[in-house]
Design a protein around this motif. Structure first.
Motif, PDB file in Angstrom:
ATOM      1  N   LEU A 178      39.009  32.538 -26.218  1.00 28.73           N
ATOM      2  CA  LEU A 178      40.399  32.761 -25.798  1.00 28.73           C
ATOM      3  C   LEU A 178      41.219  33.447 -26.882  1.00 28.73           C
ATOM      4  CD1 LEU A 178      40.735  29.291 -24.050  1.00 28.73           C
ATOM      5  CD2 LEU A 178      40.261  31.494 -22.966  1.00 28.73           C
ATOM      6  N   ASP A 179      42.368  32.866 -27.284  1.00 25.83           N
ATOM      7  CA  ASP A 179      43.255  33.554 -28.224  1.00 25.83           C
ATOM      8  C   ASP A 179      42.836  33.384 -29.679  1.00 25.83           C
ATOM      9  OD1 ASP A 179      44.860  34.678 -26.307  1.00 25.83           O
ATOM     10  OD2 ASP A 179      46.283  33.018 -26.272  1.00 25.83           O
ATOM     11  N   ALA A 180      41.827  32.555 -29.936  1.00 27.96           N
ATOM     12  CA  ALA A 180      41.304  32.403 -31.301  1.00 27.96           C
ATOM     13  C   ALA A 180      40.194  33.430 -31.523  1.00 27.96           C
ATOM     14  CB  ALA A 180      40.762  30.998 -31.507  1.00 27.96           C
ATOM     15  N   MET A 181      40.115  33.952 -32.737  1.00 27.26           N
ATOM     16  CA  MET A 181      38.974  34.802 -33.063  1.00 27.26           C
ATOM     17  C   MET A 181      37.693  33.982 -32.928  1.00 27.26           C
ATOM     18  SD  MET A 181      36.596  35.609 -35.527  1.00 27.26           S
ATOM     19  CE  MET A 181      35.453  36.969 -35.541  1.00 27.26           C
ATOM     20  N   GLY A 182      37.751  32.713 -33.348  1.00 28.01           N
ATOM     21  CA  GLY A 182      36.693  31.772 -32.999  1.00 28.01           C
ATOM     22  C   GLY A 182      35.570  31.589 -33.993  1.00 28.01           C
ATOM     23  N   ALA A 183      35.655  32.183 -35.176  1.00 25.68           N
ATOM     24  CA  ALA A 183      34.543  32.108 -36.133  1.00 25.68           C
ATOM     25  C   ALA A 183      34.207  30.663 -36.496  1.00 25.68           C
ATOM     26  CB  ALA A 183      34.876  32.912 -37.386  1.00 25.68           C
ATOM     27  N   ASN A 184      35.212  29.881 -36.847  1.00 27.75           N
ATOM     28  CA  ASN A 184      34.953  28.494 -37.243  1.00 27.75           C
ATOM     29  C   ASN A 184      34.418  27.671 -36.082  1.00 27.75           C
ATOM     30  OD1 ASN A 184      35.781  28.877 -39.911  1.00 27.75           O
ATOM     31  ND2 ASN A 184      37.916  28.451 -39.425  1.00 27.75           N
ATOM     32  N   PHE A 185      34.980  27.880 -34.903  1.00 30.02           N
ATOM     33  CA  PHE A 185      34.504  27.172 -33.711  1.00 30.02           C
ATOM     34  C   PHE A 185      33.046  27.506 -33.427  1.00 30.02           C
ATOM     35  CE2 PHE A 185      33.721  27.661 -29.102  1.00 30.02           C
ATOM     36  CZ  PHE A 185      33.786  26.330 -28.717  1.00 30.02           C
ATOM     37  N   ILE A 186      32.717  28.784 -33.440  1.00 27.64           N
ATOM     38  CA  ILE A 186      31.345  29.219 -33.145  1.00 27.64           C
ATOM     39  C   ILE A 186      30.371  28.688 -34.186  1.00 27.64           C
ATOM     40  CG2 ILE A 186      29.825  31.241 -33.026  1.00 27.64           C
ATOM     41  CD1 ILE A 186      32.209  32.753 -31.757  1.00 27.64           C
ATOM     42  N   ASN A 187      30.717  28.817 -35.454  1.00 28.14           N
ATOM     43  CA  ASN A 187      29.810  28.360 -36.506  1.00 28.14           C
ATOM     44  C   ASN A 187      29.593  26.853 -36.465  1.00 28.14           C
ATOM     45  OD1 ASN A 187      29.264  30.902 -37.540  1.00 28.14           O
ATOM     46  ND2 ASN A 187      30.992  30.856 -38.947  1.00 28.14           N
ATOM     47  N   SER A 188      30.644  26.102 -36.116  1.00 28.28           N
ATOM     48  CA  SER A 188      30.497  24.648 -35.999  1.00 28.28           C
ATOM     49  C   SER A 188      29.547  24.304 -34.856  1.00 28.28           C
ATOM     50  CB  SER A 188      31.861  23.996 -35.760  1.00 28.28           C
ATOM     51  OG  SER A 188      32.702  24.160 -36.882  1.00 28.28           O
ATOM     52  N   CYS A 189      29.688  25.002 -33.730  1.00 31.11           N
ATOM     53  CA  CYS A 189      28.773  24.787 -32.606  1.00 31.11           C
ATOM     54  C   CYS A 189      27.337  25.112 -32.990  1.00 31.11           C
ATOM     55  CB  CYS A 189      29.189  25.642 -31.407  1.00 31.11           C
ATOM     56  SG  CYS A 189      30.679  25.079 -30.558  1.00 31.11           S
ATOM     57  N   LEU A 190      27.151  26.218 -33.660  1.00 31.80           N
ATOM     58  CA  LEU A 190      25.803  26.653 -34.035  1.00 31.80           C
ATOM     59  C   LEU A 190      25.134  25.665 -34.977  1.00 31.80           C
ATOM     60  CD1 LEU A 190      26.503  30.452 -34.596  1.00 31.80           C
ATOM     61  CD2 LEU A 190      25.305  29.426 -32.661  1.00 31.80           C
ATOM     62  N   GLU A 191      25.886  25.137 -35.916  1.00 28.94           N
ATOM     63  CA  GLU A 191      25.310  24.153 -36.837  1.00 28.94           C
ATOM     64  C   GLU A 191      24.956  22.868 -36.102  1.00 28.94           C
ATOM     65  OE1 GLU A 191      27.884  23.780 -40.215  1.00 28.94           O
ATOM     66  OE2 GLU A 191      27.464  25.828 -40.903  1.00 28.94           O
ATOM     67  N   GLY A 192      25.773  22.514 -35.094  1.00 28.49           N
ATOM     68  CA  GLY A 192      25.426  21.370 -34.249  1.00 28.49           C
ATOM     69  C   GLY A 192      24.159  21.627 -33.453  1.00 28.49           C
ATOM     70  N   PHE A 193      24.026  22.838 -32.902  1.00 33.38           N
ATOM     71  CA  PHE A 193      22.808  23.220 -32.171  1.00 33.38           C
ATOM     72  C   PHE A 193      21.580  23.116 -33.085  1.00 33.38           C
ATOM     73  CE2 PHE A 193      25.361  26.363 -29.315  1.00 33.38           C
ATOM     74  CZ  PHE A 193      25.856  25.296 -28.595  1.00 33.38           C
ATOM     75  N   ALA A 194      21.716  23.617 -34.292  1.00 30.12           N
ATOM     76  CA  ALA A 194      20.587  23.639 -35.231  1.00 30.12           C
ATOM     77  C   ALA A 194      20.112  22.229 -35.558  1.00 30.12           C
ATOM     78  CB  ALA A 194      20.995  24.369 -36.515  1.00 30.12           C
ATOM     79  N   GLN A 195      21.065  21.340 -35.788  1.00 26.03           N
ATOM     80  CA  GLN A 195      20.707  19.957 -36.096  1.00 26.03           C
ATOM     81  C   GLN A 195      20.017  19.296 -34.905  1.00 26.03           C
ATOM     82  OE1 GLN A 195      23.974  17.579 -37.518  1.00 26.03           O
ATOM     83  NE2 GLN A 195      22.810  15.668 -37.426  1.00 26.03           N
ATOM     84  N   CYS A 196      20.551  19.535 -33.713  1.00 19.90           N
ATOM     85  CA  CYS A 196      19.954  18.977 -32.497  1.00 19.90           C
ATOM     86  C   CYS A 196      18.545  19.543 -32.287  1.00 19.90           C
ATOM     87  CB  CYS A 196      20.838  19.296 -31.304  1.00 19.90           C
ATOM     88  SG  CYS A 196      20.219  18.659 -29.722  1.00 19.90           S
ATOM     89  N   LEU A 197      18.379  20.841 -32.464  1.00 19.31           N
ATOM     90  CA  LEU A 197      17.078  21.489 -32.321  1.00 19.31           C
ATOM     91  C   LEU A 197      16.049  20.860 -33.256  1.00 19.31           C
ATOM     92  CD1 LEU A 197      15.159  23.805 -31.414  1.00 19.31           C
ATOM     93  CD2 LEU A 197      16.264  25.249 -33.147  1.00 19.31           C
ATOM     94  N   LYS A 198      16.431  20.674 -34.501  1.00 24.09           N
ATOM     95  CA  LYS A 198      15.519  20.114 -35.507  1.00 24.09           C
ATOM     96  C   LYS A 198      15.134  18.680 -35.156  1.00 24.09           C
ATOM     97  CE  LYS A 198      13.514  20.288 -39.620  1.00 24.09           C
ATOM     98  NZ  LYS A 198      12.404  21.212 -39.920  1.00 24.09           N
TER      99      LYS A 198
END
Length: 440
Positions: free
Chosen positions: A183-203
């Protein structure tokens, strides 16, 4: 030779300045004076700036200009531009005025999809990994539920998660390719936080997946990071008018002018040496607005140039054509921008710039920025195919040269008047300045 320093970041600002002045400059006292000259007298405001980055010693000023008269989708804008290069604001303003009476700029947001990836190495059976991913996908989404909760309330969040096999490019290399709406956020911090959560879950889930061998369970997470290549976060801006509505330029008819514009753009399409400079001119306009609105111009630059190469060859970001006696000029460009978060509410001038732009949404800002790039490119190409780039550029650069020469205000006025009728090259300005001084 200067020896390395330990604990520089722990020094006070005064001590940092003194250290740099004494160890890295020829005139330490003058260095300290220059650095302090650019401090803000408002201590609270200065402290705010000091905390934007690390090891700050002063503020680095850039001019903030306004390019008025931009008619975009029938709405009038004055566009703030932060840039040091002469003629950029003038060229954009001139193009805006030119198109204002010809219907203005029309824009469309094609998409707003952002991208992030979890890069990992997997040593084993790809079919088993594919089956595992199908079971894993809902768990990945659940693993970041707390992170995406507020974004989802506003209508954004995770769009897709896809397993990609990249082992043909690099042995054992796979990725989770993820797309987001921020949306109105560029979203870098949001996206990176999600990705790190995905990585931990994957592992963690891989360790628990019974069909995997011990080797397969021990998949290696390499990194989790957003991508600045966003080919589905794209905006289109365009202008058009009857060829007969184009002005004749320096003995060139409107028809010849239109043909020359189209040829110049086509050259940038097929010749990478020209395309790079052509696109640099576009980014003159884009970066200036991106910087003024507190967005990341390095990310925008990287994404734009990658997009210019998406078909396997670096080419022009703008396009031009003549169809049924109508001249068309347009751009399609990826722009990941934000109007909330980051510096948008922290930096007073960023906040003001967004207010001048009538507090746009991220989608609206995408359109404004694309128009600035298109206008800048139109102005540059117009100069190239008519008078040449140097005539206008050097006249705008004239004050910089005169300031370097130490001209007085009276001398500046005299020489500005003189170069309204004469070609302004650097050497010509120096000669004219010296002749003026000698007359005195």
């Amino acid at each position: 030779m200067t020896t390395p320093i330990e604990g520089f970041s722990k020094l006070s600002k005064e001590d940092k300045i003194n250290y740099i002045a004494q160890h890295y400059t020829q005139y330490p006292k003058e260095t300290v004076a220059v650095l302090k000259q650019y401090w803000n007298d408002d201590e609270k405001l200065q402290n705010l700036h000091d905390e934007f980055i690390e090891n700050t010693i002063t503020n680095f000023y850039l001019p903030l200009g306004i390019a008025p008269n931009f008619l975009i989708n029938n709405k009038l804008y004055a566009i703030p531009m932060a840039i040091e290069e002469s003629s950029v604001v003038a060229a954009a303003s001139k193009a805006a005025k030119f198109w204002q009476t010809r219907g203005g700029f029309k824009t469309t947001v094609v998409g707003t999809e952002k991208v992030g990836q979890v890069h990992f190495m997997f040593h084993g059976d790809v079919e088993k990994l594919t089956t595992f991913f199908k079971l894993l996908k809902p768990k990945l989404i659940q693993s970041v539920a707390a992170i995406v909760k507020n974004m989802e309330k506003r209508g954004g969040g995770i769009k897709h998660i896809e397993l990609r096999d990249k082992s043909s490019d690099l042995d054992d290399y796979f990725q989770l390719h993820c797309t987001f709406e921020t949306l109105d956020a560029m979203g870098a911090n949001f996206i990176n936080s999600c990705l790190e959560g995905f990585a931990q879950c994957l592992k963690e889930e891989a360790q628990l997946y019974a069909p995997f061998t011990d080797k397969e369970k021990d998949l290696e997470i390499v990194m989790s990071i957003l991508s600045n290549y966003i080919p589905n976060c794209v905006v289109k801006a365009e202008v058009s008018c009857p060829v007969s509505d184009l002005k004749a330029h320096h003995g060139i008819t409107a028809e010849d002018f239109a043909r020359k514009m189209v040829r110049a753009v086509n050259i940038a399409k097929v010749e990478p040496y020209r395309a790079v400079t052509h696109n640099k001119g576009i980014m003159n306009g884009i970066d200036a607005v991106v910087l003024a609105t507190g967005n990341d111009f390095r990310a925008i630059e990287a994404g734009a140039h990658a997009y210019a190469s998406k078909d396997g060859r670096y080419t022009s970001l703008t396009h031009a054509s003549i169809e049924n006696d109508t001249f068309k000029f347009w751009i399609e460009i990826p722009l990941a921008l934000g109007t909330v978060g980051g510096l948008t509410t922290l930096h007073p001038l960023v906040k003001l710039a967004l207010e001048i732009l009538q507090n746009p949404t991220a989608k609206e800002l995408m359109q404004i920025v694309a128009v600035a790039g298109l206008a800048q490119n139109f102005g540059a190409v117009r100069s190239l195919v008519t008078t040449g780039i140097q005539q206008g550029h050097m006249k705008m650069h004239l004050l910089n040269i005169l300031n370097q020469l130490g001209a007085t205000e009276e001398e500046k006025l005299s020489l500005i008047e003189y170069f309204k009728k004469h070609t302004a090259s650097h050497s010509a300005v120096v000669v004219a300045f010296e002749e003026l001084r000698n007359k005195k």
